[in-house]
Design an enzyme around this catalytic site. Structure first.
Site, PDB file in Angstrom:
ATOM      1  N   HIS A 189      10.056   3.400 -17.042  1.00 47.79           N
ATOM      2  CA  HIS A 189      10.786   4.130 -18.088  1.00 47.79           C
ATOM      3  C   HIS A 189       9.949   4.236 -19.362  1.00 47.79           C
ATOM      4  O   HIS A 189      10.403   3.885 -20.461  1.00 47.79           O
ATOM      5  CB  HIS A 189      12.129   3.464 -18.387  1.00 47.79           C
ATOM      6  N   ARG A 192      16.529  11.340 -15.397  1.00 48.57           N
ATOM      7  CA  ARG A 192      17.552  10.325 -15.171  1.00 48.57           C
ATOM      8  C   ARG A 192      17.522   9.915 -13.708  1.00 48.57           C
ATOM      9  O   ARG A 192      17.361  10.759 -12.820  1.00 48.57           O
ATOM     10  CB  ARG A 192      18.949  10.854 -15.542  1.00 48.57           C
TER      11      ARG A 192
END
Length: 310
Positions: free
Chosen positions: A273, A225
């Site tokens: 990502h 994250r």
């Protein structure tokens, strides 16, 4: 009796998930009606993405559980209208993808691949890398993904330390926990992999103080994250040479703004990502199995602990 399952996610996700979900539910012999629209009071389960239009769960008076399509639950776990169990996605396809991505970037650092790629200048650099057993790797976060990655790294022979907030035991991995354990886990880490959840307690786990604990010239891999890292502190550590390189797949703002200094920094690799993703075929099997278990009176898998946020 028919079980009504609402698919609450972006429209393009329905195109991807409709057939795999229907097949997986059929395979588990659930008598189901799967749609993108129901009267709220008719819904038994919601297959859910936190960016869907469903944000108020109050009208869903018959709801038994919300089954998250994402591994991360930080965008739904605090929803005060959600009173039923929430499960997070622990998908063997996602896990395998994460293992492969982390292994690739760990080996890149371990073998010094960048130096050979960029060192085509006629100099014969006859320096072999150490064996994996002599390379210390720390995995921060020992949930389903972190534990699988740590075991895979250990299986390749790396000297692996894992850290989590609570005590864990994993074969072939030295496990630390708590604040002092974090200091110990970082103090020898030549490569650090971040796979912690995004909670108030994990924000800025890597900051000026903790980055300074690492051996000079260490490398960082973050597929977890974005908020796990203090960006300013990392940039300062890269500029000083305390950190040799960082491979970052997740960010506080995504897509990463074009003007962000990470893009142009010579010691940062940005990936968009892509470390892993939920695969419709395997995620559908997880969802179908959880619905079957609940209907048969068995405990749900991967239930989120609201007090911890994951």
């Amino acid at each position: 009796m028919t079980t009504n399952i609402l698919f609450a996610a972006k429209a393009e996700r329905w195109t991807t998930y409709e057939q795999p979900l229907a097949k997986s539910l059929t395979d588990t012999e659930v008598n189901f009606d799967l749609r993108t629209e129901f009267a709220p009071e008719e819904v038994d389960y919601i297959v859910y993405a936190p960016n869907s239009e469903v944000q108020d769960f109050t009208p869903y008076t018959r709801l038994r559980a919300v089954l998250n399509l994402w591994a991360g639950v930080e965008d739904v776990v605090g929803n005060e209208t959600l009173k039923v169990p929430l499960t997070r996605m622990v998908d063997h396809g996602l896990t395998q993808g994460m293992i492969e991505w982390v292994m690739g970037h760990t080996l890149r650092y371990h073998l010094g691949i960048d130096g050979h790629i960029h060192g085509q200048d006629g100099l014969w650099r006859n320096e072999a890398p150490p064996l994996a057993q002599d390379r210390k790797v720390t995995v921060l976060g020992l949930g389903a993904l972190g534990a699988a990655v740590a075991q895979a790294l250990a299986g390749l022979g790396f000297d692996v330390t894992g850290w989590s907030r609570s005590a864990k035991e994993i074969d072939s991995v030295r496990c630390e926990n708590g604040p002092e354990g974090l200091r110990a886990a970082l103090s020898e880490a030549e490569i650090v992999v971040l796979l912690l959840p995004n909670t108030p307690a994990t924000e800025n786990t890597l900051n000026a103080e903790t980055l300074a604990l690492m051996p000079r010239g260490a490398c960082i891999i973050n597929p977890g994250r974005g908020p796990l890292i203090d960006d300013d502190a990392l940039l300062a550590a890269l500029d000083s040479g305390q950190i040799a390189h960082a491979t970052l797949d997740v960010f506080r703002i995504e897509p990463l703004p074009a003007e962000h200094p990470y893009w142009a920094h010579p010691k940062v690799t940005v990936t968009p990502h892509i470390a892993s993703e939920t695969r419709a075929s395997t995620a559908s099997q997880v969802i179908a199995e959880n619905i079957r278990r609940d209907l048969d009176g068995e405990p749900l898998l991967h239930v989120v602990d609201r007090s911890l946020g994951y």
